[in-house]
Enzyme design. Sequence first.
Site, PDB file in Angstrom:
ATOM      1  N   CYS A  35       0.825  -1.207   0.000  1.00  9.38           N
ATOM      2  CA  CYS A  35       0.000   0.000   0.000  1.00  9.38           C
ATOM      3  C   CYS A  35       0.858   1.255   0.000  1.00  9.38           C
ATOM      4  O   CYS A  35       0.344   2.360   0.199  1.00  9.38           O
ATOM      5  CB  CYS A  35      -0.938   0.000   1.190  1.00  9.38           C
ATOM      6  SG  CYS A  35      -2.246  -1.221   1.018  1.00  9.38           S
ATOM      7  N   CYS A 106       1.455   8.525  12.017  1.00 11.70           N
ATOM      8  CA  CYS A 106       2.853   8.397  11.571  1.00 11.70           C
ATOM      9  C   CYS A 106       3.774   8.166  12.767  1.00 11.70           C
ATOM     10  O   CYS A 106       4.722   7.387  12.681  1.00 11.70           O
ATOM     11  CB  CYS A 106       3.295   9.656  10.827  1.00 11.70           C
ATOM     12  SG  CYS A 106       2.416   9.899   9.292  1.00 11.70           S
TER      13      CYS A 106
HETATM   14  S1  FES Z   1      -6.363  -2.240   4.489  1.00  5.67           S
HETATM   15 FE1  FES Z   1      -5.548  -1.318   2.674  1.00  5.67          FE
HETATM   16  S2  FES Z   1      -6.395   0.684   2.779  1.00  5.67           S
HETATM   17 FE2  FES Z   1      -7.043  -0.196   4.618  1.00  5.67          FE
END
Ligand code: FES
Length: 296
Positions: A35, A106
């Site tokens: 991600c 963060c």
């Molecule tokens: S688990 Fe990938 S954006 Fe939330």
Amino acid sequence: MWDYSEKVQEHFFSPRNAGAVDDANAIGDVGSLSCGDALRLTLKVDPDSEVILDAGFQTFGCGSAIASSSALTEIIKGMKIDDALGVSNQDIADYLDGLPPEKMHCSVMGREALQAAVANYRGEEWKDDHEEGALICKCFAIDEVMIEETVRANGLRTVEEVTNYTKAGGGCSACHEGIEEILTRILAEKGETFDPNAVAGEIKKPKSGLTNLQRMKRIEELLDEIRPNLQRDHGDVELVEVDGRYIYVKMIGACAGCQMAATTLGGIQQHLAEGLGEFIQVLPAEELARRAAMEA
Ligand code: FES
């Protein structure tokens, strides 16, 4: 734009201890490269004194993640690992003269990377400690409690607003259903109904000092700078849309569907953020289509 302290900006533009430590004997990985938001902390610990002699970080996160990681390494260098484990995410935020509430995750990521690195040093297995609530967003390590508190405190009503405030849901989207369930439950407590088609409040636009056109041109120029590297690997990138701090791009050729695509996006994000001097987020074009479908 959020109100970033001078110190956050300073650590973003001139991060301390960026890169891996040579001869590291402790490595902590948190977040998810798939991600585009991940942090690796490497430490060199003196086995006799257990003092952290050196610390380095590598991150594909946003500007606040870079600043938080930089601050963390500065704080813990010279500390004994037991003392370093006492460093809280609030300590990291305080060191930076504060982080916007939307960016506190963060600092949480930094603290977790430290726990993971120390566990690695001790030969222990480290697991995400999300005892307070179930982990909802794996991409950004955001748990249920954090989402609930943020939704309640800010009167949020849509998944997009939750993403704006916590980052949860801003990656692979797998957690959107979980976020919707939380919104449904909290709104029901107030006698209201969750509306999946509700439009999020206006996204704050960044102030760059550039006109929209100048900003677009600058983004194209910055993409041109990294294009030769992509083309060398038979890939490319195309600018699709710019919406405030969100920059949507399409990966082309060998870059499309490549297992390292998220990493490449992270590198593009960092290059654009540095070139624009703004905290921006680079997202794949598919995310734009998904958001448009949600708003339709
Ligand atoms: S688990 Fe990938 S954006 Fe939330």
